[in-house]
Write an enzyme that holds these catalytic residues in place. Structure first.
Site, PDB file in Angstrom:
ATOM      1  N   GLU A 247       0.884  -1.176   0.000  1.00  0.00           N
ATOM      2  CA  GLU A 247       0.000   0.000   0.000  1.00  0.00           C
ATOM      3  C   GLU A 247       0.915   1.217   0.000  1.00  0.00           C
ATOM      4  O   GLU A 247       1.528   1.534   1.016  1.00  0.00           O
ATOM      5  CB  GLU A 247      -0.892   0.000   1.250  1.00  0.00           C
ATOM      6  CG  GLU A 247      -1.860  -1.169   1.344  1.00  0.00           C
ATOM      7  CD  GLU A 247      -3.073  -1.023   0.438  1.00  0.00           C
ATOM      8  OE1 GLU A 247      -3.239   0.044  -0.195  1.00  0.00           O
ATOM      9  OE2 GLU A 247      -3.852  -1.982   0.358  1.00  0.00           O
ATOM     10  N   CYS A 283      -2.072   9.214   2.793  1.00  0.00           N
ATOM     11  CA  CYS A 283      -1.686   8.653   1.485  1.00  0.00           C
ATOM     12  C   CYS A 283      -2.656   9.085   0.390  1.00  0.00           C
ATOM     13  O   CYS A 283      -2.282   9.203  -0.762  1.00  0.00           O
ATOM     14  CB  CYS A 283      -1.611   7.144   1.570  1.00  0.00           C
ATOM     15  SG  CYS A 283      -3.070   6.435   2.320  1.00  0.00           S
TER      16      CYS A 283
HETATM   17  P1  NAD Z   1       8.453   4.857   4.757  1.00  0.00           P
HETATM   18  O1  NAD Z   1       8.431   4.055   3.500  1.00  0.00           O
HETATM   19  O2  NAD Z   1       9.592   5.753   4.985  1.00  0.00           O
HETATM   20  O3  NAD Z   1       8.412   3.878   6.019  1.00  0.00           O
HETATM   21  C1  NAD Z   1       7.408   2.917   6.162  1.00  0.00           C
HETATM   22  C2  NAD Z   1       7.963   1.760   6.978  1.00  0.00           C
HETATM   23  O4  NAD Z   1       8.990   1.127   6.232  1.00  0.00           O
HETATM   24  C3  NAD Z   1       8.583   2.179   8.310  1.00  0.00           C
HETATM   25  O5  NAD Z   1       8.225   1.245   9.303  1.00  0.00           O
HETATM   26  C4  NAD Z   1      10.073   2.116   8.024  1.00  0.00           C
HETATM   27  O6  NAD Z   1      10.847   1.849   9.165  1.00  0.00           O
HETATM   28  C5  NAD Z   1      10.139   0.953   7.058  1.00  0.00           C
HETATM   29  N1  NAD Z   1      11.331   0.939   6.200  1.00  0.00           N
HETATM   30  C6  NAD Z   1      12.071   1.985   5.779  1.00  0.00           C
HETATM   31  N2  NAD Z   1      13.088   1.542   4.993  1.00  0.00           N
HETATM   32  C7  NAD Z   1      12.969   0.192   4.923  1.00  0.00           C
HETATM   33  C8  NAD Z   1      13.706  -0.843   4.264  1.00  0.00           C
HETATM   34  N3  NAD Z   1      14.772  -0.571   3.497  1.00  0.00           N
HETATM   35  N4  NAD Z   1      13.287  -2.119   4.423  1.00  0.00           N
HETATM   36  C9  NAD Z   1      12.203  -2.404   5.183  1.00  0.00           C
HETATM   37  N5  NAD Z   1      11.477  -1.479   5.819  1.00  0.00           N
HETATM   38  C10 NAD Z   1      11.848  -0.189   5.698  1.00  0.00           C
HETATM   39  O7  NAD Z   1       7.060   5.634   4.836  1.00  0.00           O
HETATM   40  P2  NAD Z   1       6.537   6.691   5.926  1.00  0.00           P
HETATM   41  O8  NAD Z   1       7.277   7.959   5.766  1.00  0.00           O
HETATM   42  O9  NAD Z   1       6.476   6.064   7.282  1.00  0.00           O
HETATM   43  O10 NAD Z   1       5.031   6.861   5.428  1.00  0.00           O
HETATM   44  C11 NAD Z   1       4.698   7.684   4.362  1.00  0.00           C
HETATM   45  C12 NAD Z   1       4.437   6.897   3.098  1.00  0.00           C
HETATM   46  O11 NAD Z   1       3.483   5.885   3.337  1.00  0.00           O
HETATM   47  C13 NAD Z   1       3.827   7.785   2.023  1.00  0.00           C
HETATM   48  O12 NAD Z   1       4.392   7.477   0.779  1.00  0.00           O
HETATM   49  C14 NAD Z   1       2.357   7.410   2.072  1.00  0.00           C
HETATM   50  O13 NAD Z   1       1.635   7.660   0.906  1.00  0.00           O
HETATM   51  C15 NAD Z   1       2.449   5.941   2.351  1.00  0.00           C
HETATM   52  N6  NAD Z   1       1.186   5.454   2.883  1.00  0.00           N
HETATM   53  C16 NAD Z   1       0.389   4.693   2.064  1.00  0.00           C
HETATM   54  C17 NAD Z   1      -0.853   4.249   2.530  1.00  0.00           C
HETATM   55  C18 NAD Z   1      -1.759   3.399   1.679  1.00  0.00           C
HETATM   56  O14 NAD Z   1      -2.656   2.789   2.231  1.00  0.00           O
HETATM   57  N7  NAD Z   1      -1.588   3.344   0.373  1.00  0.00           N
HETATM   58  C19 NAD Z   1      -1.261   4.588   3.814  1.00  0.00           C
HETATM   59  C20 NAD Z   1      -0.422   5.367   4.604  1.00  0.00           C
HETATM   60  C21 NAD Z   1       0.801   5.790   4.136  1.00  0.00           C
END
Ligand code: NAD
Length: 475
Positions: A247, A283
């Protein structure tokens, strides 16, 4: 507050801890476990053991646990809202809405576990298939690995945990670094509701370090990730044969047709909410609005006036509608994108400047489709309102994006509504609503760079189970 790992039904001391700060006040909120690879492996091991018990639970037993958890969370609503508000820097009124939605997500999960029905198959439709009764069922798969973002630290975790339990799986959660405390509360509540020890584990810490352990461990059968497209793509490339749901982000578009001439104020009100709810860090935040030229001037005037009235402040203040961004990096990135758009000829209709650790709610007009603020995900309080000559031009602009999550169309023209709904490239199209809309039981997910697979309780359960067919030859 100092919180360790959640393992085997209780909080456990961790080897290391990190500090979590309130993004608005910069004050310390607490210390959270900084999970190590071996602690993650231990959590997976415990979840794998607990799966032996979870897969034997009846639907009635699983529904009971989820429904009790919903009741406990409702009773602890204010405590949960204050945790979300501080760690995610979310206005407390919006945090309460998130808790209320989480109560429903748990309830839906409890209800759906009783509806995981299969189907009867007519194998005799095939030559030689006669004399058989056949049916399908949804089988649990084992341990689910969940990696979650900061922006809905309770409800988006529950969108993975609720369906996993409903399906008869166990789950290990790696919450976002900024927001570990909400998911720890959820695990505590589920335990109190009678969930088998080990069926849920929470291991906060570094995404890359802990994500690698999840990816490599054969006992994790599925990765359910919500977060940025950049990380989503990395995970998918490494996931091998594990099931996967992604997502991801978006730059959600919306069209306002001239047939809405009589409702401009109402549509503007919804648009301002859709663009600036939780500082635009949603998002499906409304990011690009295309408005028919006949009503454009009225629409931007209404939006600008309503935006200027939004109250910036501390997330715990009842009057706050917009607060600081999750970190200064986001603030600076967005500020640069506004400067870039202005240099290219965009007009600032509201905001545009930094305030505290955030940004004033900002409306830009006449923005080029190649400008960063248009073609990338803003994930902050900035919305573009551009003028179009027709719904065809709007459609072209809406689809001119690498993303495709939610899209909105305001129109009173039925044929136009249906035609656009079919032609918009998005997972969900909302007619006469802003794209910033999700009900927790609806199918929800993206196309293009917005993701892969669907959530929404029933649909998440489908993706966390395997379909098995059983055929019985009786003649
Ligand atoms: P992010 O991708 O920076 O982090 C999300 C998660 O991934 C965190 O727990 C982080 O620790 C982990 N992570 C980071 N690098 C990683 C790696 N290399 N391997 C594994 N895990 C890793 O996102 P964020 O800043 O926390 O959230 C914002 C993003 O989430 C935006 O792009 C937003 O659109 C998206 N989002 C999407 C939805 C949806 O339902 N489509 C909902 C909410 C947020």
């Amino acid at each position: 507050m100092k919180k360790g790992l959640f393992l085997s039904g209780e909080e456990k001391a961790a080897a290391n801890y990190y500090s979590v700060f309130n993004p608005h006040t910069e004050g310390l909120i607490g210390e959270a476990a900084d999970g190590t690879p071996s602690e993650m492996s231990e959590a997976i091991e415990k979840a794998d053991e607990a799966y032996k018990k979870m897969k034997t639970l009846t639907s009635n037993e699983k529904a009971g646990i989820l429904s009790r958890a919903a009741t406990i969370l409702r009773d602890r609503k204010e405590e949960a809202a204050r945790i979300i508000s501080q760690e995610a820097c979310k206005p407390v009124t919006a945090a309460r809405t998130e808790v209320q939605r989480t109560v429903q997500t748990l309830q839906f999960s409890g209800e759906e576990t009783k509806r995981m029905n299969g189907e009867y198959l007519q194998l005799d439709a095939a030559e030689g298939g006669e004399g058989r009764d056949a049916y399908t069922l949804h089988e649990s798969i084992g341990v689910v690995g969940a990696i979650t973002p900061f922006n809905f630290p309770l409800n988006l975790v529950t969108h993975k945990v609720g369906p996993a339990i409903a399906a008869g799986n166990t789950i290990v959660v790696k919450p976002a670094e900024q927001t570990p405390f909400s998911s720890l509360l959820l695990a505590e509540i589920l335990s109190e509701a009678g969930l088998h020890p080990g069926a849920i584990a929470i291991v906060p810490g570094d995404g890359k370090t802990l994500g690698e352990v999840m990816l490599k461990d054969e006992r994790i059968k599925k990765i359910s990730f919500t977060g940025s497209p950049e990380v989503g793509k990395l995970l998918k490339a490494e996931a091998g044969l594990k099931k996967m749901t992604l997502e991801l982000g978006s730059n959600s578009p919306m069209y306002v047709d001239q047939s809405c001439r009589g409702e401009v104020s109402e549509v503007a009100e919804k648009s301002v909410k859709g663009a600036f709810a939780y500082n635009g860090q949603v998002c499906l935040s409304t990011q690009r609005i295309y408005v028919h030229e006949e009503i454009f001037d009225d629409f931007i005037q209404e939006c600008s006036e309503k935006t200027a009235r939004l109250q910036f402040g501390d997330p715990l203040e009842e009057s706050t509608e917009v607060s600081s961004l999750i970190n200064k990096k986001s603030q600076q990135r967005l500020y640069e994108w506004i400067k870039e758009a202005k240099a290219e000829g965009a007009e600032v209709l509201a905001g545009g400047e930094k305030v505290g650790n955030g940004l004033e709610p900002t409306i830009l007009s006449n923005v080029s489709s190649t400008s960063s603020i248009s073609c990338k995900e803003a994930f902050g309080p900035v919305v573009i309102i551009n003028k179009v000559k027709s719904s065809e031009e709007a459609l072209e602009q809406m689809n001119n994006s690498r993303f495709g999550l939610n899209a909105g169309v305001f129109t009173n023209d039925l044929k136009q509504a249906v035609d656009m709904a079919h032609r918009i490239e998005a997972g969900q199209v909302l007619i006469n609503d802003v794209p910033t809309l999700r009900f927790d039981h609806m199918p929800y997910g993206g196309v293009k760079d917005s993701g892969y697979g669907r959530e929404g309780v029933k649909y998440a359960i489908e993706e966390m189970t395997e379909l098995k067919m059983i055929s019985i030859k009786y003649r």
